[in-house]
Design a protein around this motif. Structure first.
Motif, PDB file in Angstrom:
ATOM      1  N   ARG A 252     -25.909  19.733 -11.268  1.00 19.63           N
ATOM      2  CA  ARG A 252     -24.552  19.415 -11.703  1.00 19.63           C
ATOM      3  C   ARG A 252     -23.961  20.534 -12.552  1.00 19.63           C
ATOM      4  O   ARG A 252     -22.767  20.835 -12.446  1.00 19.63           O
ATOM      5  N   TYR A 253     -24.797  21.159 -13.378  1.00 20.82           N
ATOM      6  CA  TYR A 253     -24.270  22.231 -14.220  1.00 20.82           C
ATOM      7  C   TYR A 253     -23.902  23.460 -13.395  1.00 20.82           C
ATOM      8  O   TYR A 253     -22.896  24.124 -13.688  1.00 20.82           O
ATOM      9  N   LEU A 254     -24.687  23.773 -12.374  1.00 18.88           N
ATOM     10  CA  LEU A 254     -24.379  24.934 -11.544  1.00 18.88           C
ATOM     11  C   LEU A 254     -23.020  24.775 -10.872  1.00 18.88           C
ATOM     12  O   LEU A 254     -22.236  25.734 -10.792  1.00 18.88           O
ATOM     13  N   GLN A 255     -22.745  23.584 -10.393  1.00 19.18           N
ATOM     14  CA  GLN A 255     -21.458  23.337  -9.754  1.00 19.18           C
ATOM     15  C   GLN A 255     -20.317  23.478 -10.765  1.00 19.18           C
ATOM     16  O   GLN A 255     -19.286  24.090 -10.475  1.00 19.18           O
ATOM     17  N   PHE A 256     -20.512  22.901 -11.945  1.00 16.55           N
ATOM     18  CA  PHE A 256     -19.499  23.046 -13.005  1.00 16.55           C
ATOM     19  C   PHE A 256     -19.274  24.515 -13.340  1.00 16.55           C
ATOM     20  O   PHE A 256     -18.139  24.983 -13.443  1.00 16.55           O
ATOM     21  N   PHE A 257     -20.358  25.252 -13.540  1.00 15.54           N
ATOM     22  CA  PHE A 257     -20.286  26.642 -13.978  1.00 15.54           C
ATOM     23  C   PHE A 257     -19.472  27.480 -13.003  1.00 15.54           C
ATOM     24  O   PHE A 257     -18.559  28.221 -13.405  1.00 15.54           O
ATOM     25  N   ASN A 258     -19.790  27.386 -11.731  1.00 15.05           N
ATOM     26  CA  ASN A 258     -19.088  28.204 -10.742  1.00 15.05           C
ATOM     27  C   ASN A 258     -17.634  27.784 -10.581  1.00 15.05           C
ATOM     28  O   ASN A 258     -16.756  28.624 -10.351  1.00 15.05           O
ATOM     29  N   THR A 259     -17.373  26.492 -10.690  1.00 16.08           N
ATOM     30  CA  THR A 259     -15.997  26.021 -10.601  1.00 16.08           C
ATOM     31  C   THR A 259     -15.182  26.528 -11.782  1.00 16.08           C
ATOM     32  O   THR A 259     -14.047  26.999 -11.633  1.00 16.08           O
ATOM     33  N   ALA A 260     -15.760  26.455 -12.971  1.00 20.82           N
ATOM     34  CA  ALA A 260     -15.046  26.855 -14.181  1.00 20.82           C
ATOM     35  C   ALA A 260     -14.797  28.356 -14.252  1.00 20.82           C
ATOM     36  O   ALA A 260     -13.770  28.796 -14.772  1.00 20.82           O
ATOM     37  N   LEU A 261     -15.732  29.159 -13.721  1.00 21.85           N
ATOM     38  CA  LEU A 261     -15.635  30.605 -13.896  1.00 21.85           C
ATOM     39  C   LEU A 261     -15.115  31.355 -12.669  1.00 21.85           C
ATOM     40  O   LEU A 261     -14.983  32.576 -12.724  1.00 21.85           O
ATOM     41  N   GLN A 262     -14.779  30.641 -11.591  1.00 21.81           N
ATOM     42  CA  GLN A 262     -14.426  31.370 -10.374  1.00 21.81           C
ATOM     43  C   GLN A 262     -13.138  32.184 -10.520  1.00 21.81           C
ATOM     44  O   GLN A 262     -12.935  33.165  -9.799  1.00 21.81           O
ATOM     45  N   ASN A 263     -12.281  31.834 -11.473  1.00 22.02           N
ATOM     46  CA  ASN A 263     -11.048  32.597 -11.680  1.00 22.02           C
ATOM     47  C   ASN A 263     -10.955  33.199 -13.075  1.00 22.02           C
ATOM     48  O   ASN A 263      -9.870  33.485 -13.566  1.00 22.02           O
ATOM     49  N   GLN A 264     -12.108  33.378 -13.725  1.00 22.83           N
ATOM     50  CA  GLN A 264     -12.107  33.984 -15.051  1.00 22.83           C
ATOM     51  C   GLN A 264     -12.844  35.317 -14.995  1.00 22.83           C
ATOM     52  O   GLN A 264     -13.842  35.442 -14.273  1.00 22.83           O
ATOM     53  N   PRO A 265     -12.422  36.357 -15.765  1.00 24.53           N
ATOM     54  CA  PRO A 265     -11.321  36.322 -16.716  1.00 24.53           C
ATOM     55  C   PRO A 265      -9.936  36.295 -16.084  1.00 24.53           C
ATOM     56  O   PRO A 265      -8.964  35.960 -16.737  1.00 24.53           O
ATOM     57  N   SER A 266      -9.824  36.648 -14.783  1.00 27.75           N
ATOM     58  CA  SER A 266      -8.540  36.528 -14.100  1.00 27.75           C
ATOM     59  C   SER A 266      -8.813  36.387 -12.617  1.00 27.75           C
ATOM     60  O   SER A 266      -9.884  36.748 -12.121  1.00 27.75           O
ATOM     61  N   ALA A 267      -7.852  35.868 -11.890  1.00 23.26           N
ATOM     62  CA  ALA A 267      -8.014  35.706 -10.442  1.00 23.26           C
ATOM     63  C   ALA A 267      -8.188  37.054  -9.757  1.00 23.26           C
ATOM     64  O   ALA A 267      -8.868  37.161  -8.731  1.00 23.26           O
ATOM     65  N   GLU A 268      -7.585  38.088 -10.311  1.00 26.11           N
ATOM     66  CA  GLU A 268      -7.675  39.423  -9.707  1.00 26.11           C
ATOM     67  C   GLU A 268      -8.987  40.123 -10.058  1.00 26.11           C
ATOM     68  O   GLU A 268      -9.484  40.952  -9.317  1.00 26.11           O
ATOM     69  N   ASN A 269      -9.550  39.783 -11.209  1.00 29.87           N
ATOM     70  CA  ASN A 269     -10.764  40.456 -11.665  1.00 29.87           C
ATOM     71  C   ASN A 269     -11.734  39.435 -12.268  1.00 29.87           C
ATOM     72  O   ASN A 269     -11.989  39.437 -13.474  1.00 29.87           O
ATOM     73  N   PRO A 270     -12.276  38.547 -11.438  1.00 27.60           N
ATOM     74  CA  PRO A 270     -13.151  37.490 -11.965  1.00 27.60           C
ATOM     75  C   PRO A 270     -14.515  38.030 -12.365  1.00 27.60           C
ATOM     76  O   PRO A 270     -14.914  39.126 -11.960  1.00 27.60           O
ATOM     77  N   PHE A 271     -15.218  37.246 -13.176  1.00 31.15           N
ATOM     78  CA  PHE A 271     -16.592  37.593 -13.520  1.00 31.15           C
ATOM     79  C   PHE A 271     -17.466  37.574 -12.269  1.00 31.15           C
ATOM     80  O   PHE A 271     -17.267  36.766 -11.361  1.00 31.15           O
ATOM     81  N   HIS A 272     -18.448  38.466 -12.249  1.00 23.77           N
ATOM     82  CA  HIS A 272     -19.513  38.400 -11.242  1.00 23.77           C
ATOM     83  C   HIS A 272     -20.474  37.316 -11.712  1.00 23.77           C
ATOM     84  O   HIS A 272     -20.998  37.373 -12.820  1.00 23.77           O
ATOM     85  N   ARG A 273     -20.714  36.303 -10.883  1.00 26.25           N
ATOM     86  CA  ARG A 273     -21.508  35.146 -11.293  1.00 26.25           C
ATOM     87  C   ARG A 273     -22.906  35.216 -10.669  1.00 26.25           C
ATOM     88  O   ARG A 273     -23.037  35.360  -9.447  1.00 26.25           O
ATOM     89  N   VAL A 274     -23.932  35.090 -11.522  1.00 27.53           N
ATOM     90  CA  VAL A 274     -25.303  35.202 -11.025  1.00 27.53           C
ATOM     91  C   VAL A 274     -26.121  33.980 -11.442  1.00 27.53           C
ATOM     92  O   VAL A 274     -25.853  33.348 -12.468  1.00 27.53           O
ATOM     93  N   TYR A 275     -27.094  33.685 -10.618  1.00 26.77           N
ATOM     94  CA  TYR A 275     -28.087  32.654 -10.940  1.00 26.77           C
ATOM     95  C   TYR A 275     -29.445  33.326 -10.955  1.00 26.77           C
ATOM     96  O   TYR A 275     -29.788  34.100 -10.046  1.00 26.77           O
ATOM     97  N   ILE A 276     -30.228  33.040 -11.990  1.00 23.86           N
ATOM     98  CA  ILE A 276     -31.574  33.602 -12.114  1.00 23.86           C
ATOM     99  C   ILE A 276     -32.559  32.458 -12.271  1.00 23.86           C
ATOM    100  O   ILE A 276     -32.394  31.593 -13.134  1.00 23.86           O
ATOM    101  N   ASP A 277     -33.573  32.447 -11.439  1.00 22.59           N
ATOM    102  CA  ASP A 277     -34.611  31.413 -11.482  1.00 22.59           C
ATOM    103  C   ASP A 277     -35.948  32.109 -11.687  1.00 22.59           C
ATOM    104  O   ASP A 277     -36.429  32.828 -10.809  1.00 22.59           O
ATOM    105  N   ALA A 278     -36.538  31.918 -12.856  1.00 18.99           N
ATOM    106  CA  ALA A 278     -37.746  32.664 -13.209  1.00 18.99           C
ATOM    107  C   ALA A 278     -39.018  32.091 -12.589  1.00 18.99           C
ATOM    108  O   ALA A 278     -40.062  32.753 -12.583  1.00 18.99           O
ATOM    109  N   PHE A 279     -38.939  30.844 -12.085  1.00 19.18           N
ATOM    110  CA  PHE A 279     -40.092  30.200 -11.439  1.00 19.18           C
ATOM    111  C   PHE A 279     -39.544  29.414 -10.253  1.00 19.18           C
ATOM    112  O   PHE A 279     -39.464  28.190 -10.276  1.00 19.18           O
ATOM    113  N   ALA A 280     -39.166  30.145  -9.214  1.00 16.35           N
ATOM    114  CA  ALA A 280     -38.320  29.575  -8.168  1.00 16.35           C
ATOM    115  C   ALA A 280     -39.037  28.660  -7.189  1.00 16.35           C
ATOM    116  O   ALA A 280     -38.398  27.905  -6.474  1.00 16.35           O
ATOM    117  N   GLY A 281     -40.368  28.739  -7.122  1.00 11.36           N
ATOM    118  CA  GLY A 281     -41.087  27.846  -6.209  1.00 11.36           C
ATOM    119  C   GLY A 281     -40.810  28.172  -4.762  1.00 11.36           C
ATOM    120  O   GLY A 281     -40.850  29.331  -4.351  1.00 11.36           O
TER     121      GLY A 281
END
Length: 306
Positions: free
Chosen positions: A19-48
């Motif tokens: 649930r948090y991953l979905q929130f995070f990407n939704t909230a940040l997809q247009n930040q800091p701006s629609a023209e220059n959004p943040f690069h969003r990464v997920y890191i899993d240290a024990f991915a299985g």
């Protein structure tokens, strides 16, 4: 290859993460701006492997979606995913999973979590990147120095399943039973030697046979107090916000893990956004709105979380 892992607590942590991953990407997809959004990464240290068979009751198992697959299937999508797994067979399965999602930018690391995270963190431009890191270690395998590096990014939101049961097993009741190797492991995961004076107090005792007095050190800290101590330690690093510890229990009532959510970004806006989402998820957990599909015995476990 079957990946049998965890217990009822696994269902809880994975649902919170999903649930948090979905929130995070939704909230940040247009930040800091629609023209220059943040690069969003997920890191899993024990991915299985992306799937795991979880023991739910009386030895029965249930196949569920793991953290890596949740992240791969997250919508909106991450710009990049970094999946770390030390076991060769599991890393191969992760590679196959990544190949089945060619539209995703996935990096697989067959490596120890501490080494892999050091490379990932040092090679990323955190001024233009924001991300979520999931720390779900096998025992006491995350070094405090690694946690320091994570916090120093000031760009990662971290879900850390702290190995509470492993810590209080290593920290034996009598300090004399904490052999040097165990003490070194505790130093490494807690990042300090102070636990020797915090967890333990000196007591005077009299030998019943010789009537001689002696001073012994015994652990007085309960699992909940150890979790609280770790919360304080994390607060020294993460300048955004660290949630109060949520203790996750085994079906027999034994405390297994302490779940923390930590925000490394000190910006007030970032703190408010992440905290609002995390608080909402924790409230859902309190109200049994997360994990209702679980068997009754697992819901009983959730009721003991708070």
């Amino acid at each position: 290859m079957k990946h049998i892992f965890g217990g009822p607590w696994t269902l809880i942590k994975l649902e919170l993460l999903r649930r948090y991953l979905q929130f995070f990407n939704t909230a940040l997809q247009n930040q800091p701006s629609a023209e220059n959004p943040f690069h969003r990464v997920y890191i899993d240290a024990f991915a299985g492997t992306g799937k795991c068979d979880v023991k739910v009751s009386d030895g029965a198992t249930r196949t569920i979606t793991g953290s890596a697959l949740h992240a791969l299937e997250c919508t909106p999508a991450f710009d990049a995913l970094h999946l770390v797994e030390l076991k060769a067979a599991h890393a191969r399965e992760l590679r196959a999973l990544a190949d089945s999602h060619p539209e995703r930018n996935v990096h697989i690391y067959k490596d120890d979590c501490n080494g892999a995270l050091k490379n990932i963190l040092s090679s990323t431009n955190w001024k233009s990147t924001r991300g979520v890191l999931f720390l779900d270690p096998y025992g006491m395998s995350v070094d405090w120095t690694t946690v320091e590096q994570i916090a120093a990014t000031k760009a990662l939101d971290v879900w850390y399943l702290f190995p509470l049961s492993a810590v209080y097993r290593q920290a034996a009741i009598n300090f004399s039973d904490v052999v040097p190797s165990k003490a070194a492991s505790l130093d490494k995961v807690l990042g300090t030697t102070d636990w020797r004076n915090v967890f333990y107090i000196e007591r005077s005792t009299t030998d019943l046979l010789t009537q001689k007095e002696a001073v012994i050190k015994q652990r007085e800290s309960s699992p909940a107090e150890i979790a609280s101590y770790m919360h304080g330690r994390l607060c020294t690093l993460f300048k955004g916000w660290v949630s109060a510890p949520i203790i996750l229990y085994a079906p027999n009532g034994a405390p297994m893990f302490s779940l923390f959510f930590a925000v490394s970004n000190p910006a007030p806006r970032a703190i408010a956004l992440s905290k609002k989402a995390a608080d909402h998820l924790f409230e859902m957990l309190k109200q049994q709105k997360i994990g209702r599909h679980q068997p009754d015995n697992e819901l009983d476990t959730q009721q003991r979380l708070f």
